[in-house]
Scaffold this motif. Structure first.
Motif, PDB file in Angstrom:
ATOM      1  N   GLU A  68       0.872  -1.231  -0.027  1.00 19.36           N
ATOM      2  CA  GLU A  68      -0.006  -0.098  -0.095  1.00 19.36           C
ATOM      3  C   GLU A  68       1.089   1.264  -0.020  1.00 19.36           C
ATOM      4  OE1 GLU A  68      -3.381   0.441  -0.531  1.00 19.36           O
ATOM      5  OE2 GLU A  68      -3.516  -1.811  -0.582  1.00 19.36           O
ATOM      6  N   ALA A  71       0.890   3.704   3.027  1.00 17.67           N
ATOM      7  CA  ALA A  71       1.350   2.886   4.289  1.00 17.67           C
ATOM      8  C   ALA A  71       2.810   2.910   4.191  1.00 17.67           C
ATOM      9  CB  ALA A  71       0.877   1.466   4.379  1.00 17.67           C
ATOM     10  N   HIS A  74       3.958   6.433   5.057  1.00 20.05           N
ATOM     11  CA  HIS A  74       4.025   6.551   6.552  1.00 20.05           C
ATOM     12  C   HIS A  74       4.972   5.951   7.029  1.00 20.05           C
ATOM     13  CE1 HIS A  74       2.678   5.777  10.681  1.00 20.05           C
ATOM     14  NE2 HIS A  74       3.109   4.620  10.414  1.00 20.05           N
ATOM     15  N   TYR A  75       5.553   4.634   6.842  1.00 23.66           N
ATOM     16  CA  TYR A  75       6.731   3.921   7.204  1.00 23.66           C
ATOM     17  C   TYR A  75       7.948   4.880   7.303  1.00 23.66           C
ATOM     18  CZ  TYR A  75       9.990   0.380   8.623  1.00 23.66           C
ATOM     19  OH  TYR A  75      10.940  -0.091   8.853  1.00 23.66           O
ATOM     20  N   PHE A  98      -6.180   9.541   2.727  1.00 23.09           N
ATOM     21  CA  PHE A  98      -7.098   8.673   2.323  1.00 23.09           C
ATOM     22  C   PHE A  98      -8.175   9.163   1.452  1.00 23.09           C
ATOM     23  CE2 PHE A  98      -5.924   6.958   6.918  1.00 23.09           C
ATOM     24  CZ  PHE A  98      -5.916   5.840   6.658  1.00 23.09           C
TER      25      PHE A  98
ATOM     26  N   ALA B  71      -9.060   8.683   8.906  1.00 19.93           N
ATOM     27  CA  ALA B  71      -7.988   9.965   9.667  1.00 19.93           C
ATOM     28  C   ALA B  71      -8.618  10.316  10.748  1.00 19.93           C
ATOM     29  CB  ALA B  71      -8.231  11.270   8.543  1.00 19.93           C
ATOM     30  N   HIS B  74      -7.468   7.700  12.955  1.00 22.22           N
ATOM     31  CA  HIS B  74      -5.867   8.179  13.408  1.00 22.22           C
ATOM     32  C   HIS B  74      -5.903   9.156  14.526  1.00 22.22           C
ATOM     33  CE1 HIS B  74      -1.971   9.785  13.012  1.00 22.22           C
ATOM     34  NE2 HIS B  74      -2.727  10.840  13.038  1.00 22.22           N
ATOM     35  N   TYR B  75      -6.684  10.249  14.300  1.00 25.89           N
ATOM     36  CA  TYR B  75      -6.517  11.199  15.328  1.00 25.89           C
ATOM     37  C   TYR B  75      -6.803  10.903  16.715  1.00 25.89           C
ATOM     38  CZ  TYR B  75      -7.510  15.658  17.519  1.00 25.89           C
ATOM     39  OH  TYR B  75      -7.376  16.798  18.513  1.00 25.89           O
ATOM     40  N   GLU B  78      -4.314   7.674  17.981  1.00 27.91           N
ATOM     41  CA  GLU B  78      -2.709   7.989  18.213  1.00 27.91           C
ATOM     42  C   GLU B  78      -2.646   7.897  19.656  1.00 27.91           C
ATOM     43  OE1 GLU B  78      -0.155  10.775  15.438  1.00 27.91           O
ATOM     44  OE2 GLU B  78      -1.467  11.693  16.707  1.00 27.91           O
ATOM     45  N   ARG B  87       7.088  -0.144  15.011  1.00 27.86           N
ATOM     46  CA  ARG B  87       6.964   0.714  13.951  1.00 27.86           C
ATOM     47  C   ARG B  87       6.589  -0.009  12.576  1.00 27.86           C
ATOM     48  NH1 ARG B  87      12.347   3.081  10.641  1.00 27.86           N
ATOM     49  NH2 ARG B  87      11.173   4.065   9.055  1.00 27.86           N
ATOM     50  N   LEU B  88       7.020  -1.325  12.452  1.00 28.58           N
ATOM     51  CA  LEU B  88       6.412  -1.861  11.316  1.00 28.58           C
ATOM     52  C   LEU B  88       5.263  -2.478  11.292  1.00 28.58           C
ATOM     53  CD1 LEU B  88       6.866  -3.085   8.445  1.00 28.58           C
ATOM     54  CD2 LEU B  88       7.888  -4.948   9.332  1.00 28.58           C
ATOM     55  N   ARG B  90       2.811  -0.918  12.939  1.00 30.26           N
ATOM     56  CA  ARG B  90       2.153  -0.047  13.209  1.00 30.26           C
ATOM     57  C   ARG B  90       1.797   0.502  11.477  1.00 30.26           C
ATOM     58  NH1 ARG B  90       4.876   3.076  16.446  1.00 30.26           N
ATOM     59  NH2 ARG B  90       6.113   4.064  15.150  1.00 30.26           N
ATOM     60  N   ALA B  91       2.876   0.499  10.711  1.00 27.92           N
ATOM     61  CA  ALA B  91       2.823   0.573   9.228  1.00 27.92           C
ATOM     62  C   ALA B  91       1.758  -0.415   8.676  1.00 27.92           C
ATOM     63  CB  ALA B  91       3.945   0.423   8.532  1.00 27.92           C
ATOM     64  N   ARG B  92       1.670  -1.533   9.364  1.00 30.95           N
ATOM     65  CA  ARG B  92       1.033  -2.718   8.689  1.00 30.95           C
ATOM     66  C   ARG B  92      -0.610  -2.256   8.899  1.00 30.95           C
ATOM     67  NH1 ARG B  92       4.497  -7.027   9.221  1.00 30.95           N
ATOM     68  NH2 ARG B  92       5.503  -7.048   7.215  1.00 30.95           N
ATOM     69  N   TYR B  94      -1.781   0.729   9.085  1.00 30.08           N
ATOM     70  CA  TYR B  94      -1.880   1.451   7.877  1.00 30.08           C
ATOM     71  C   TYR B  94      -2.291   1.333   6.751  1.00 30.08           C
ATOM     72  CZ  TYR B  94      -1.309   5.591  11.139  1.00 30.08           C
ATOM     73  OH  TYR B  94      -1.545   6.459  12.192  1.00 30.08           O
ATOM     74  N   GLN B  95      -1.526   0.020   6.496  1.00 34.61           N
ATOM     75  CA  GLN B  95      -1.561  -0.721   5.073  1.00 34.61           C
ATOM     76  C   GLN B  95      -2.952  -1.434   4.832  1.00 34.61           C
ATOM     77  OE1 GLN B  95       1.587  -3.722   4.417  1.00 34.61           O
ATOM     78  NE2 GLN B  95      -0.305  -5.136   4.004  1.00 34.61           N
ATOM     79  N   MET B  97      -5.767  -0.176   6.433  1.00 36.38           N
ATOM     80  CA  MET B  97      -6.784   0.969   6.510  1.00 36.38           C
ATOM     81  C   MET B  97      -6.601   1.647   5.083  1.00 36.38           C
ATOM     82  SD  MET B  97      -5.776   2.642  10.220  1.00 36.38           S
ATOM     83  CE  MET B  97      -6.971   3.950  10.363  1.00 36.38           C
ATOM     84  N   PHE B  98      -5.476   1.783   4.289  1.00 36.54           N
ATOM     85  CA  PHE B  98      -5.502   2.137   2.951  1.00 36.54           C
ATOM     86  C   PHE B  98      -6.336   1.291   1.994  1.00 36.54           C
ATOM     87  CE2 PHE B  98      -2.175   5.094   4.653  1.00 36.54           C
ATOM     88  CZ  PHE B  98      -2.906   6.210   4.207  1.00 36.54           C
ATOM     89  N   PHE B  99      -5.814  -0.164   2.313  1.00 38.46           N
ATOM     90  CA  PHE B  99      -6.579  -1.365   1.349  1.00 38.46           C
ATOM     91  C   PHE B  99      -8.111  -1.275   1.554  1.00 38.46           C
ATOM     92  CE2 PHE B  99      -8.417  -5.366   2.658  1.00 38.46           C
ATOM     93  CZ  PHE B  99      -8.435  -6.158   1.125  1.00 38.46           C
TER      94      PHE B  99
END
Lengths: 209, 209
Positions: A68, A71, A74-75, A98, B71, B74-75, B78, B87-88, B90-92, B94-95, B97-99
């Motif tokens: 993605e 994402a 973001h990373y 988004f 978003a 996210h707000y 957080e 970190r990774l 957390r990025a997953r 978002y992955q 969420m964008f998917f």
């Protein structure tokens, strides 16, 4: 060193390459174009990296993968100057990202793809092209409302939101969209590409304004 | 106190209400249903809050607004237990969420909406329904691949990704999707709804498994 699987002509892939260039992050590049090598993404090996069978996908040294486009932004962007410090401004950055994946990419990017890739000729029905043009211009109007009032999408400097939306917006003329009459967007495109460290998407015609 | 403009029957709105319930964040609720009051989102006043004219949108005490369901997640998420520390991972999150906004919402949510809302009857052509069914099942298969191997989408506990994708997945049978044969998803749905603090989307038929 990370490996980036990305499609040279794709805005989703380009935005990742643009951020990595700004951040001076080195990577091995595996180019996966829409035809020819694109079958790579359908192999069992690639599907273990990204079950969605799409690029961009990043592979880390330990074999872990992330996909993605936003994402990945973001990373690599977290903790850098491309993510606003203020909590609400940071959330606005994600708001635009988004919006991009839900509304902008499905209209602006899709109509451009229909024209750019010969394989998409079957999607060029007048009804579909008209619907995409109308919806894409609505997405661009929403950006214009912001960019006619401020220099960037979220906060006072370049953020992941700008890198994200630049991907398909700067080349939207390829999809028949009217960019030149949207002055806020035109100025923003020039602002983004004048940022030190910028790299271009060389595989598509560049904007003429 | 914040004001949340949200659509009672919408998964995008529901996921925000679900997170706010988990976090015990109080809010004034302005319900904007698909028909009837939906014209609220087209008023000049609302368009200053969200130029896209969509809900969910949050308005803060100082008049600032934030939109795009993920978003908003996210707000408020957080710094809470709903965002992984790693970190990774957390990025997953978002992955996923964008998917969700790019692939899952445009297939699973859209096909459900076509059935649930009488106003969408014109979108019920056999070709469109078949294409949405096929693409939606692909999206669900991608979730199943993850959820047949782990309890949650990103990391070992409930995160924003689960709250996000639960929105339209738990009610996907309304769109004619086969959930019950995807055992990982079924177990995950039960896991999410058994989480203390869970609230249901009362406006739609609930899953039967």
């Amino acid at each position: 060193m990370i490996t980036l699987y990305s499609m040279p002509s794709s805005g989703n892939s380009y935005k990742v390459r643009l951020l990595l260039a700004h951040l001076n992050v080195p990577y091995n590049h595996v180019a996966v174009e829409y035809d020819g090598d694109s079958t790579l993404t359908r192999t069992d090996d690639f599907l273990t990296k990204n079950p969605a069978g799409k690029v961009p996908t990043v592979e880390f040294d330990n074999g872990e993968c992330l996909s993605e486009s936003n994402a990945i932004l973001h990373y690599f962007g977290e903790g850098t100057r491309f993510v606003p410090q203020d909590r609400l401004t940071r959330a606005r950055m994600y708001q635009w990202m988004f919006f991009e994946q839900n509304f902008h990419e499905s209209t602006v990017a899709v109509r451009s793809a229909v024209y750019v890739y010969p394989q998409r000729e079957m999607d060029r029905s007048p009804e579909r092209l008209a619907a995409l043009l109308d919806a894409g211009h609505k997405a661009l109007d929403i950006m214009e409302a912001q960019l006619s009032n401020g220099p960037y999408l979220a906060g006072g400097s370049l953020s992941l939101a700008d890198i994200c939306l630049y991907g398909y917006t700067h080349s939207a003329e390829n999809g028949g969209f009217d960019i030149s009459s949207r002055k806020g967007i035109v100025q923003w495109i020039n602002r983004v590409r004048e940022e030190p460290g910028h790299v271009t998407l060389d595989w598509l015609p560049q904007p003429t304004f």
